[in-house]
Design a protein around this motif. Structure first.
Motif, PDB file in Angstrom:
ATOM      1  N   GLU A  77      28.060 -29.130 -50.475  1.00  0.00           N
ATOM      2  CA  GLU A  77      28.247 -27.743 -50.911  1.00  0.00           C
ATOM      3  C   GLU A  77      28.743 -26.878 -49.763  1.00  0.00           C
ATOM      4  O   GLU A  77      29.639 -26.040 -49.939  1.00  0.00           O
ATOM      5  CB  GLU A  77      26.933 -27.190 -51.466  1.00  0.00           C
ATOM      6  CG  GLU A  77      27.069 -25.802 -52.063  1.00  0.00           C
ATOM      7  CD  GLU A  77      25.780 -25.306 -52.702  1.00  0.00           C
ATOM      8  OE1 GLU A  77      25.721 -24.098 -53.028  1.00  0.00           O
ATOM      9  OE2 GLU A  77      24.847 -26.112 -52.864  1.00  0.00           O
ATOM     10  N   ALA A  78      28.183 -27.101 -48.581  1.00  0.00           N
ATOM     11  CA  ALA A  78      28.630 -26.337 -47.422  1.00  0.00           C
ATOM     12  C   ALA A  78      30.071 -26.674 -47.061  1.00  0.00           C
ATOM     13  O   ALA A  78      30.867 -25.785 -46.717  1.00  0.00           O
ATOM     14  CB  ALA A  78      27.708 -26.606 -46.230  1.00  0.00           C
ATOM     15  N   VAL A  79      30.431 -27.965 -47.141  1.00  0.00           N
ATOM     16  CA  VAL A  79      31.801 -28.370 -46.838  1.00  0.00           C
ATOM     17  C   VAL A  79      32.783 -27.692 -47.797  1.00  0.00           C
ATOM     18  O   VAL A  79      33.827 -27.174 -47.378  1.00  0.00           O
ATOM     19  CB  VAL A  79      31.954 -29.901 -46.916  1.00  0.00           C
ATOM     20  CG1 VAL A  79      33.426 -30.305 -46.809  1.00  0.00           C
ATOM     21  CG2 VAL A  79      31.144 -30.577 -45.820  1.00  0.00           C
ATOM     22  N   LEU A  80      32.462 -27.663 -49.074  1.00  0.00           N
ATOM     23  CA  LEU A  80      33.363 -27.062 -50.053  1.00  0.00           C
ATOM     24  C   LEU A  80      33.515 -25.559 -49.834  1.00  0.00           C
ATOM     25  O   LEU A  80      34.600 -24.996 -50.039  1.00  0.00           O
ATOM     26  CB  LEU A  80      32.851 -27.348 -51.469  1.00  0.00           C
ATOM     27  CG  LEU A  80      32.869 -28.826 -51.883  1.00  0.00           C
ATOM     28  CD1 LEU A  80      32.264 -28.998 -53.278  1.00  0.00           C
ATOM     29  CD2 LEU A  80      34.278 -29.399 -51.835  1.00  0.00           C
ATOM     30  N   LYS A  81      32.449 -24.906 -49.406  1.00  0.00           N
ATOM     31  CA  LYS A  81      32.541 -23.471 -49.120  1.00  0.00           C
ATOM     32  C   LYS A  81      33.360 -23.219 -47.858  1.00  0.00           C
ATOM     33  O   LYS A  81      34.163 -22.283 -47.799  1.00  0.00           O
ATOM     34  CB  LYS A  81      31.138 -22.878 -48.981  1.00  0.00           C
ATOM     35  CG  LYS A  81      30.378 -22.794 -50.301  1.00  0.00           C
ATOM     36  CD  LYS A  81      28.977 -22.224 -50.103  1.00  0.00           C
ATOM     37  CE  LYS A  81      28.229 -22.129 -51.434  1.00  0.00           C
ATOM     38  NZ  LYS A  81      26.844 -21.615 -51.265  1.00  0.00           N
ATOM     39  N   LEU A  82      33.161 -24.068 -46.843  1.00  0.00           N
ATOM     40  CA  LEU A  82      33.929 -23.916 -45.606  1.00  0.00           C
ATOM     41  C   LEU A  82      35.411 -24.203 -45.835  1.00  0.00           C
ATOM     42  O   LEU A  82      36.266 -23.632 -45.146  1.00  0.00           O
ATOM     43  CB  LEU A  82      33.371 -24.855 -44.534  1.00  0.00           C
ATOM     44  CG  LEU A  82      32.011 -24.480 -43.940  1.00  0.00           C
ATOM     45  CD1 LEU A  82      31.486 -25.613 -43.074  1.00  0.00           C
ATOM     46  CD2 LEU A  82      32.115 -23.193 -43.137  1.00  0.00           C
ATOM     47  N   ARG A  83      35.705 -25.052 -46.797  1.00  0.00           N
ATOM     48  CA  ARG A  83      37.108 -25.369 -47.095  1.00  0.00           C
ATOM     49  C   ARG A  83      37.898 -24.105 -47.432  1.00  0.00           C
ATOM     50  O   ARG A  83      39.087 -23.992 -47.095  1.00  0.00           O
ATOM     51  CB  ARG A  83      37.173 -26.353 -48.263  1.00  0.00           C
ATOM     52  CG  ARG A  83      38.586 -26.748 -48.665  1.00  0.00           C
ATOM     53  CD  ARG A  83      38.556 -27.718 -49.834  1.00  0.00           C
ATOM     54  NE  ARG A  83      37.883 -27.152 -51.003  1.00  0.00           N
ATOM     55  CZ  ARG A  83      37.673 -27.805 -52.143  1.00  0.00           C
ATOM     56  NH1 ARG A  83      38.074 -29.064 -52.254  1.00  0.00           N
ATOM     57  NH2 ARG A  83      37.068 -27.231 -53.156  1.00  0.00           N
ATOM     58  N   ASP A  84      37.253 -23.151 -48.072  1.00  0.00           N
ATOM     59  CA  ASP A  84      37.935 -21.908 -48.435  1.00  0.00           C
ATOM     60  C   ASP A  84      38.287 -21.064 -47.218  1.00  0.00           C
ATOM     61  O   ASP A  84      39.086 -20.123 -47.323  1.00  0.00           O
ATOM     62  CB  ASP A  84      37.050 -21.087 -49.388  1.00  0.00           C
ATOM     63  CG  ASP A  84      36.838 -21.783 -50.723  1.00  0.00           C
ATOM     64  OD1 ASP A  84      37.693 -22.607 -51.101  1.00  0.00           O
ATOM     65  OD2 ASP A  84      35.810 -21.513 -51.373  1.00  0.00           O
ATOM     66  N   LEU A  85      37.681 -21.376 -46.060  1.00  0.00           N
ATOM     67  CA  LEU A  85      37.945 -20.627 -44.831  1.00  0.00           C
ATOM     68  C   LEU A  85      38.977 -21.305 -43.939  1.00  0.00           C
ATOM     69  O   LEU A  85      39.295 -20.806 -42.864  1.00  0.00           O
ATOM     70  CB  LEU A  85      36.638 -20.440 -44.043  1.00  0.00           C
ATOM     71  CG  LEU A  85      35.493 -19.756 -44.796  1.00  0.00           C
ATOM     72  CD1 LEU A  85      34.258 -19.676 -43.903  1.00  0.00           C
ATOM     73  CD2 LEU A  85      35.910 -18.366 -45.267  1.00  0.00           C
ATOM     74  N   VAL A  86      39.481 -22.454 -44.383  1.00  0.00           N
ATOM     75  CA  VAL A  86      40.486 -23.189 -43.619  1.00  0.00           C
ATOM     76  C   VAL A  86      41.876 -22.731 -44.032  1.00  0.00           C
ATOM     77  O   VAL A  86      42.186 -22.654 -45.230  1.00  0.00           O
ATOM     78  CB  VAL A  86      40.347 -24.707 -43.846  1.00  0.00           C
ATOM     79  CG1 VAL A  86      41.465 -25.466 -43.128  1.00  0.00           C
ATOM     80  CG2 VAL A  86      38.981 -25.201 -43.373  1.00  0.00           C
ATOM     81  N   HIS A  87      42.722 -22.424 -43.049  1.00  0.00           N
ATOM     82  CA  HIS A  87      44.079 -21.942 -43.328  1.00  0.00           C
ATOM     83  C   HIS A  87      45.102 -22.844 -42.646  1.00  0.00           C
ATOM     84  O   HIS A  87      44.973 -23.150 -41.453  1.00  0.00           O
ATOM     85  CB  HIS A  87      44.250 -20.503 -42.843  1.00  0.00           C
ATOM     86  CG  HIS A  87      43.314 -19.536 -43.492  1.00  0.00           C
ATOM     87  ND1 HIS A  87      43.490 -19.076 -44.774  1.00  0.00           N
ATOM     88  CD2 HIS A  87      42.157 -18.985 -43.044  1.00  0.00           C
ATOM     89  CE1 HIS A  87      42.497 -18.252 -45.092  1.00  0.00           C
ATOM     90  NE2 HIS A  87      41.672 -18.184 -44.065  1.00  0.00           N
ATOM     91  N   VAL A  88      46.080 -23.273 -43.410  1.00  0.00           N
ATOM     92  CA  VAL A  88      47.160 -24.109 -42.892  1.00  0.00           C
ATOM     93  C   VAL A  88      48.393 -23.230 -42.746  1.00  0.00           C
ATOM     94  O   VAL A  88      48.955 -22.755 -43.734  1.00  0.00           O
ATOM     95  CB  VAL A  88      47.445 -25.292 -43.843  1.00  0.00           C
ATOM     96  CG1 VAL A  88      48.553 -26.176 -43.281  1.00  0.00           C
ATOM     97  CG2 VAL A  88      46.174 -26.117 -44.069  1.00  0.00           C
ATOM     98  N   GLU A  89      48.809 -22.996 -41.499  1.00  0.00           N
ATOM     99  CA  GLU A  89      49.899 -22.056 -41.215  1.00  0.00           C
ATOM    100  C   GLU A  89      51.038 -22.776 -40.505  1.00  0.00           C
ATOM    101  O   GLU A  89      50.792 -23.474 -39.500  1.00  0.00           O
ATOM    102  CB  GLU A  89      49.397 -20.919 -40.325  1.00  0.00           C
ATOM    103  CG  GLU A  89      48.224 -20.148 -40.908  1.00  0.00           C
ATOM    104  CD  GLU A  89      47.583 -19.219 -39.893  1.00  0.00           C
ATOM    105  OE1 GLU A  89      47.942 -19.318 -38.696  1.00  0.00           O
ATOM    106  OE2 GLU A  89      46.719 -18.420 -40.292  1.00  0.00           O
TER     107      GLU A  89
END
Length: 333
Positions: free
Chosen positions: A296-308
């Motif tokens: 659950e924590a991994v899935l929430k942190l995924r939303d904070l990852v940005h590919v630029e």
């Protein structure tokens, strides 16, 4: 056998004993270890079914089988004639101090042939295959020759399986000859292998393009506590995520590649895979257990990852410079 998400080639897991401090008293932990085990652990955390193909031998191998299977990992093992490696680390002072280490015994030709067959069989029923290196201790580094990795990667590509590799040195060179879906390598490994002249961004980008030209569809380069770099198509991107307080940085790259492989095994897109992998690696550093985390924590942190795309927020090359231009400039320098 039943279908699994990921077939994992992890030749030589090791037994680990870690001593920690618990209210002034020694607290001893016994676990299975090695790159492949840590990757499998995170894959299971992310909900992927995993079949680990390895060699188990001796007293340590007997204990390892129970420890690995107790984590929900299916084990397909060759019964070896030697022994698996083991180490004891003392972490009561906050840092890992090696107390003792016993290396794994080299594999015989018969054991290697049997392991090859087990892996190919498991891979035919898997969504993706992850090729992991031998354990870092002693003779285990010589347990599986580079050509065995080359042949395995070639056969897996022939039968149409996505192949992900977390390798370096001669083994990386060998699997590139056969072609790979994804390769993950650290900037330290690129330097050690002579693939990058320095750890500056231009040199790493040049090395990434060369890895793609040599056979990798997608390339991931980790840079310690710096944002990782990601090459797909003609675009190099910076993968940015929040920096969390680190308890232990060991195993972060293994969690990263586990997240990538889990996504690809289920038919996900490569950018989705890199974001989940970055989130898994981000969470791993906050924990003492390698390859561990909470889905659950991994899935929430995924939303904070940005590919630029590279250059979007860089002060060096302008935004109008393409990654290929950047690589050509690096080659010229």
């Amino acid at each position: 056998m039943a279908h699994c998400d990921v077939a994992l080639f992890a030749p030589s897991p090791v037994l680990t004993l870690t001593v920690e401090d618990q209210a002034g008293r020694p607290d001893i932990h016994v676990h299975a270890g090695s790159q492949g085990v840590w990757q499998a652990r995170m894959l299971v955390t992310l909900g992927a079914s995993v079949t680990m193909c390895c060699v188990l031998a001796g007293e340590t191998g007997m204990v390892l089988r129970h420890l690995i299977e107790d984590e929900g990992i299916v084990v397909k093992a060759v019964e070896g004639t030697g022994r698996n490696g083991a180490y004891i680390h003392d972490r009561r002072g906050g840092e890992r101090v090696e107390v003792a280490e016993a290396p794994s015994d080299p594999l015989t030709r018969h054991e290697l042939d049997e392991l090859y067959g087990l892996t190919l069989s498991a891979a035919l029923d898997a969504g993706a295959v992850l090729l992991s290196g031998p354990s870092d201790n002693g003779a285990a580094q010589d347990a599986v020759p580079a050509d065995a990795y080359r042949r395995l990667a070639a056969d897996l590509r022939t039968v149409g399986k996505p192949v992900v590799a977390d390798l370096a040195g001669d083994r990386l060179t060998a699997v590139l000859e056969s072609g790979l879906t994804v390769v993950k390598v650290s900037h330290e490994e690129l330097l050690a292998d002579g693939r990058a002249a320095s750890d500056d961004q231009n040199s790493l980008v040049k090395a990434m393009y060369e890895l793609r030209e040599q056979g990798a569809d997608h390339v991931i380069v980790t840079r310690g506590d710096q944002p990782l770099l990601f090459l797909t198509g003609d675009t190099v991107s910076v993968v940015r995520s929040p920096k969390l307080q680190a308890a232990d940085t060991h195993g972060a790259g293994d969690s990263l590649i586990a997240g990538v492989t889990a996504t690809l095994a289920r038919g996900g897109a490569i950018e989705e895979a890199i974001r989940l992998g970055a989130a898994a690696g981000m969470l791993n550093v906050t924990r003492h257990g390698l390859g561990t985390g909470d889905v659950e924590a991994v899935l929430k942190l995924r939303d904070l990852v940005h590919v630029e795309p590279l250059g979007h927020h860089e002060t060096g090359p302008p935004v109008t410079m393409s990654p290929r231009d950047l690589a050509e400039r690096a080659r010229g320098s």
